[in-house]
Design an enzyme around this catalytic site. Sequence first.
Site, PDB file in Angstrom:
ATOM      1  N   TYR A 157      37.759  13.589 112.804  1.00  0.00           N
ATOM      2  CA  TYR A 157      38.373  13.629 111.468  1.00  0.00           C
ATOM      3  C   TYR A 157      37.343  13.244 110.399  1.00  0.00           C
ATOM      4  CZ  TYR A 157      42.424  13.821 108.369  1.00  0.00           C
ATOM      5  OH  TYR A 157      43.319  14.171 107.392  1.00  0.00           O
ATOM      6  N   LYS A 164      40.957  10.624 102.861  1.00  0.00           N
ATOM      7  CA  LYS A 164      42.374  10.222 102.889  1.00  0.00           C
ATOM      8  C   LYS A 164      42.525   8.741 102.518  1.00  0.00           C
ATOM      9  CE  LYS A 164      44.372  14.115 104.073  1.00  0.00           C
ATOM     10  NZ  LYS A 164      45.004  14.924 103.009  1.00  0.00           N
TER      11      LYS A 164
HETATM   12  P1  NAP Z   1      47.147  24.292 105.055  1.00  0.00           P
HETATM   13  O1  NAP Z   1      48.353  25.120 105.250  1.00  0.00           O
HETATM   14  O2  NAP Z   1      45.827  24.892 105.410  1.00  0.00           O
HETATM   15  O3  NAP Z   1      47.140  23.772 103.538  1.00  0.00           O
HETATM   16  C1  NAP Z   1      45.977  23.226 102.917  1.00  0.00           C
HETATM   17  C2  NAP Z   1      45.973  23.774 101.512  1.00  0.00           C
HETATM   18  O4  NAP Z   1      44.929  23.175 100.700  1.00  0.00           O
HETATM   19  C3  NAP Z   1      45.687  25.272 101.513  1.00  0.00           C
HETATM   20  O5  NAP Z   1      46.675  25.929 100.733  1.00  0.00           O
HETATM   21  C4  NAP Z   1      44.327  25.329 100.872  1.00  0.00           C
HETATM   22  O6  NAP Z   1      44.008  26.554 100.267  1.00  0.00           O
HETATM   23  C5  NAP Z   1      44.445  24.208  99.876  1.00  0.00           C
HETATM   24  N1  NAP Z   1      43.171  23.940  99.211  1.00  0.00           N
HETATM   25  C6  NAP Z   1      41.971  23.654  99.769  1.00  0.00           C
HETATM   26  N2  NAP Z   1      41.026  23.552  98.808  1.00  0.00           N
HETATM   27  C7  NAP Z   1      41.662  23.768  97.618  1.00  0.00           C
HETATM   28  C8  NAP Z   1      41.241  23.802  96.256  1.00  0.00           C
HETATM   29  N3  NAP Z   1      39.956  23.604  95.892  1.00  0.00           N
HETATM   30  N4  NAP Z   1      42.167  24.051  95.276  1.00  0.00           N
HETATM   31  C9  NAP Z   1      43.451  24.288  95.615  1.00  0.00           C
HETATM   32  N5  NAP Z   1      43.906  24.287  96.888  1.00  0.00           N
HETATM   33  C10 NAP Z   1      43.024  24.025  97.878  1.00  0.00           C
HETATM   34  O7  NAP Z   1      47.232  22.944 105.902  1.00  0.00           O
HETATM   35  P2  NAP Z   1      48.290  21.733 105.937  1.00  0.00           P
HETATM   36  O8  NAP Z   1      48.087  21.106 107.259  1.00  0.00           O
HETATM   37  O9  NAP Z   1      49.626  22.185 105.519  1.00  0.00           O
HETATM   38  O10 NAP Z   1      47.681  20.722 104.862  1.00  0.00           O
HETATM   39  C11 NAP Z   1      48.413  20.217 103.769  1.00  0.00           C
HETATM   40  C12 NAP Z   1      48.117  18.741 103.556  1.00  0.00           C
HETATM   41  O11 NAP Z   1      48.656  17.997 104.640  1.00  0.00           O
HETATM   42  C13 NAP Z   1      46.628  18.395 103.493  1.00  0.00           C
HETATM   43  O12 NAP Z   1      46.433  17.364 102.532  1.00  0.00           O
HETATM   44  C14 NAP Z   1      46.367  17.847 104.895  1.00  0.00           C
HETATM   45  O13 NAP Z   1      45.255  16.987 104.947  1.00  0.00           O
HETATM   46  C15 NAP Z   1      47.674  17.097 105.101  1.00  0.00           C
HETATM   47  N6  NAP Z   1      47.968  16.733 106.500  1.00  0.00           N
HETATM   48  C16 NAP Z   1      47.972  17.690 107.463  1.00  0.00           C
HETATM   49  C17 NAP Z   1      48.264  17.317 108.777  1.00  0.00           C
HETATM   50  C18 NAP Z   1      48.268  18.336 109.886  1.00  0.00           C
HETATM   51  O14 NAP Z   1      48.123  17.948 111.048  1.00  0.00           O
HETATM   52  N7  NAP Z   1      48.426  19.613 109.596  1.00  0.00           N
HETATM   53  C19 NAP Z   1      48.551  15.970 109.083  1.00  0.00           C
HETATM   54  C20 NAP Z   1      48.548  15.037 108.070  1.00  0.00           C
HETATM   55  C21 NAP Z   1      48.253  15.423 106.768  1.00  0.00           C
HETATM   56  P3  NAP Z   1      42.877  27.455 101.045  1.00  0.00           P
HETATM   57  O15 NAP Z   1      43.479  27.891 102.327  1.00  0.00           O
HETATM   58  O16 NAP Z   1      42.595  28.547 100.076  1.00  0.00           O
HETATM   59  O17 NAP Z   1      41.671  26.577 101.257  1.00  0.00           O
END
Ligand code: NAP
Length: 257
Positions: A157, A164
């Site tokens: 990570y 985070k």
């Molecule tokens: P996801 O579907 O890939 O979503 C991540 C989003 O961030 C995407 O829409 C991405 O767009 C966007 N992003 C990245 N750079 C950006 C920028 N410069 N401006 C605007 N948008 C941007 O993945 P997700 O897992 O749902 O993630 C959502 C949140 O949950 C994140 O903060 C992640 O760290 C958190 N989270 C995820 C998990 C897990 O296991 N999945 C667990 C805990 C927390 P692009 O695709 O265009 O880059």
Amino acid sequence: MVGGLLEGKNGLILGVANQRSIAWAIARSTSQAGARLAFTYQGERLEENVRSLAGALPGSVVLPCDVLDPAQVDTVFQSLRDEWGRLDFLVHSIAFAQRADLEGNFSETSREGFRVALEVSAFSLVSLARAAAPLMTEGGSIVALTYLGSVRAVPGYNVMGVAKAALESCVRYLALDLGPRNIRVNAISAGPINTLAARGVSGFTSILGQVRERAPLRRNTEAAEVGDAALFFASHLSRGVTGDVLYVDSGYHILGI
Ligand code: NAP
């Protein structure tokens, strides 16, 4: 029964990439509760995806927003001011780190990789909250997504854990700043969920297996569970809570060994 909990409320959700996105699960929970929603997409690559998902929710607004571009951030809030006049909640579901910094040794993290991860994943919450606050004229709720890697060292990570940790600290300082305006700021620490962003973390599949085997609930987190927790934060049910991190991870974070 949550129907009506967010009736008459306007919410902005950043971070829908596709239907597996946590942001999309949050959109489903909050729209089922009656919220009117706006979505953003980063770059033309994702525009069609987001427009077709948002199309299923009548009355939703779709706008471009790369959080690294202050002009795009300003335009989003100007558009919402013109469209709605008032914003009630904002969901920050955005994170990014260079792939090279999500594998190998943390000590090899580049200066640029560190900067980009912190700017996209943590500073963006500050800039979005600053722009959203003037529109939250009847109070509001801001929710960010975080992960256990902020407070524990999770292999792979790496720099995202540091980002985070910064994000969670931003949540507390923003809560302190914006509390007098009745704007609450909280984070949800989600267990691992198979999304586009998660697949960028090396060893992600084995992390999923670990949680399934060892978490008190003996199962992985579903995006819908995070969606419902976000609904709680967006609604008046959480009106006494700010600056907090709520774990929605099948209880995994309580484990000692
Ligand atoms: P996801 O579907 O890939 O979503 C991540 C989003 O961030 C995407 O829409 C991405 O767009 C966007 N992003 C990245 N750079 C950006 C920028 N410069 N401006 C605007 N948008 C941007 O993945 P997700 O897992 O749902 O993630 C959502 C949140 O949950 C994140 O903060 C992640 O760290 C958190 N989270 C995820 C998990 C897990 O296991 N999945 C667990 C805990 C927390 P692009 O695709 O265009 O880059």
